[in-house]
Design a protein around this motif. Sequence first.
Motif, PDB file in Angstrom:
ATOM      1  N   LEU A   1      -0.892   6.917   5.259  1.00  0.00           N
ATOM      2  CA  LEU A   1      -1.821   7.939   5.743  1.00  0.00           C
ATOM      3  C   LEU A   1      -1.284   9.353   5.544  1.00  0.00           C
ATOM      4  O   LEU A   1      -1.907  10.324   5.976  1.00  0.00           O
ATOM      5  CB  LEU A   1      -2.126   7.708   7.232  1.00  0.00           C
ATOM      6  CG  LEU A   1      -2.572   6.292   7.617  1.00  0.00           C
ATOM      7  CD1 LEU A   1      -2.867   6.214   9.100  1.00  0.00           C
ATOM      8  CD2 LEU A   1      -3.779   5.865   6.802  1.00  0.00           C
ATOM      9  N   GLY A   2      -0.152   9.480   4.882  1.00  0.00           N
ATOM     10  CA  GLY A   2       0.529  10.762   4.787  1.00  0.00           C
ATOM     11  C   GLY A   2      -0.225  11.830   4.034  1.00  0.00           C
ATOM     12  O   GLY A   2      -0.031  13.024   4.276  1.00  0.00           O
ATOM     13  N   ALA A   3      -1.105  11.443   3.099  1.00  0.00           N
ATOM     14  CA  ALA A   3      -1.801  12.432   2.269  1.00  0.00           C
ATOM     15  C   ALA A   3      -3.188  12.785   2.798  1.00  0.00           C
ATOM     16  O   ALA A   3      -3.921  13.536   2.154  1.00  0.00           O
ATOM     17  CB  ALA A   3      -1.933  11.904   0.839  1.00  0.00           C
TER      18      ALA A   3
ATOM     19  N   VAL B   1       0.856  -1.186   0.000  1.00  0.00           N
ATOM     20  CA  VAL B   1       0.000   0.000   0.000  1.00  0.00           C
ATOM     21  C   VAL B   1       0.890   1.233   0.000  1.00  0.00           C
ATOM     22  O   VAL B   1       1.798   1.346   0.837  1.00  0.00           O
ATOM     23  CB  VAL B   1      -0.918   0.032   1.241  1.00  0.00           C
ATOM     24  CG1 VAL B   1      -1.795   1.289   1.226  1.00  0.00           C
ATOM     25  CG2 VAL B   1      -1.771  -1.221   1.315  1.00  0.00           C
ATOM     26  N   ILE B   2       0.631   2.167  -0.920  1.00  0.00           N
ATOM     27  CA  ILE B   2       1.408   3.387  -0.992  1.00  0.00           C
ATOM     28  C   ILE B   2       0.536   4.580  -0.620  1.00  0.00           C
ATOM     29  O   ILE B   2      -0.680   4.451  -0.444  1.00  0.00           O
ATOM     30  CB  ILE B   2       2.022   3.605  -2.393  1.00  0.00           C
ATOM     31  CG1 ILE B   2       0.919   3.782  -3.452  1.00  0.00           C
ATOM     32  CG2 ILE B   2       2.944   2.454  -2.757  1.00  0.00           C
ATOM     33  CD1 ILE B   2       1.447   4.132  -4.826  1.00  0.00           C
TER      34      ILE B   2
ATOM     35  N   VAL C   1       6.135   2.390   6.865  1.00  0.00           N
ATOM     36  CA  VAL C   1       6.989   3.574   6.874  1.00  0.00           C
ATOM     37  C   VAL C   1       6.152   4.794   7.248  1.00  0.00           C
ATOM     38  O   VAL C   1       5.041   4.976   6.738  1.00  0.00           O
ATOM     39  CB  VAL C   1       7.644   3.803   5.493  1.00  0.00           C
ATOM     40  CG1 VAL C   1       8.236   5.214   5.400  1.00  0.00           C
ATOM     41  CG2 VAL C   1       8.747   2.792   5.251  1.00  0.00           C
ATOM     42  N   THR C   2       6.674   5.622   8.140  1.00  0.00           N
ATOM     43  CA  THR C   2       6.044   6.884   8.474  1.00  0.00           C
ATOM     44  C   THR C   2       7.130   7.885   8.860  1.00  0.00           C
ATOM     45  O   THR C   2       8.273   7.501   9.141  1.00  0.00           O
ATOM     46  CB  THR C   2       5.034   6.722   9.637  1.00  0.00           C
ATOM     47  OG1 THR C   2       4.406   7.982   9.892  1.00  0.00           O
ATOM     48  CG2 THR C   2       5.718   6.255  10.901  1.00  0.00           C
TER      49      THR C   2
ATOM     50  N   LEU D   1      -8.409   6.555  10.656  1.00  0.00           N
ATOM     51  CA  LEU D   1      -7.828   5.384   9.994  1.00  0.00           C
ATOM     52  C   LEU D   1      -6.728   4.752  10.832  1.00  0.00           C
ATOM     53  O   LEU D   1      -6.503   3.539  10.752  1.00  0.00           O
ATOM     54  CB  LEU D   1      -7.288   5.769   8.621  1.00  0.00           C
ATOM     55  CG  LEU D   1      -8.300   5.693   7.472  1.00  0.00           C
ATOM     56  CD1 LEU D   1      -7.656   6.122   6.166  1.00  0.00           C
ATOM     57  CD2 LEU D   1      -8.879   4.303   7.331  1.00  0.00           C
ATOM     58  N   GLN D   2      -6.021   5.546  11.628  1.00  0.00           N
ATOM     59  CA  GLN D   2      -5.021   4.964  12.523  1.00  0.00           C
ATOM     60  C   GLN D   2      -5.664   3.937  13.452  1.00  0.00           C
ATOM     61  O   GLN D   2      -5.152   2.831  13.644  1.00  0.00           O
ATOM     62  CB  GLN D   2      -4.339   6.058  13.338  1.00  0.00           C
ATOM     63  CG  GLN D   2      -3.306   6.866  12.580  1.00  0.00           C
ATOM     64  CD  GLN D   2      -2.761   8.013  13.397  1.00  0.00           C
ATOM     65  OE1 GLN D   2      -3.310   8.380  14.439  1.00  0.00           O
ATOM     66  NE2 GLN D   2      -1.678   8.610  12.938  1.00  0.00           N
ATOM     67  N   GLY D   3      -6.799   4.317  14.022  1.00  0.00           N
ATOM     68  CA  GLY D   3      -7.492   3.391  14.913  1.00  0.00           C
ATOM     69  C   GLY D   3      -7.992   2.156  14.188  1.00  0.00           C
ATOM     70  O   GLY D   3      -7.866   1.029  14.682  1.00  0.00           O
TER      71      GLY D   3
END
Length: 269
Positions: free
Chosen positions: A185-187, A103-104, A214-215, A196-198
């Motif tokens: 989730l960066g964008a 997933v990107i 990666v974050t 979405l984190q939860g």
Amino acid sequence: MIYRSHIVAHPQWLGMLTKQELPIIALENVSKRYADVVALAPVKYAFRPAAVTVLIGPSGCGKSTLLRLLVGLVRPDAGRVIVNDVELTATNLQQWRHQIGYVIQDGGLFPHLSARQNVLLLARHLGRDASMIEQRCNELADLTGLTNTSLDFYPQQLSGGQRQRVALMRALMLDPQVLILDEPLGALDPLTRHALQGELKTIFAQLNKTVILVTHDMNEAMHFADQIILMRDGEIAQSGTPEELNTRPANPFVSEFIRAHRGWPSRLN
């Protein structure tokens, strides 16, 4: 929730998977440079199966290069990427990619395909049974909270959070045992990102997969991680649990990086 019994009942569904259910992934002195720039110094690391490992560090630290080496998008200049005691090579690269869900940022969906078509694309290409494909799609829609109606929309008709859920469905379609996410989730806007984190944390716990994420956000790393790899200048500055990095930093850079993310230690409670 997706149960392992579905896989036992239909072993052909996984096709290219190795016999070992949870692949052991290791880097043996892997390095990579671009011209005169060292993107990754010799790195040695073994990823824990069925754990969430988060790669983090400042821009240009080498985390994205390391991720691309794991996916096979680039080849190391030296060292080896090992999966279940077998070196990753051009010969077995395609087999390995069928074992990975990737997933990107912003999903990377094909704009000319509906959400459903994006999800089913590889399974159909590989000739999977149509009824099994449909069953799997329904399971994943339930898992990610997407409706059948939303799956008929095209990516540009979906919100950022919906696109990421579709991308996650696509990554999980072949039930890979390794899930790799590059700043997924960066964008997103802060509210959607928080929600979405939860959801992702719950999904990771349900699926029992090896997850590598990666974050650039230490709060996000702490939220997800069983293990954190903090990188600097192509090297691993420190690896360990969130608590270990916070209470026993290996060097001043680790302490400084943690202090720069205000509020992070308080979220350990």
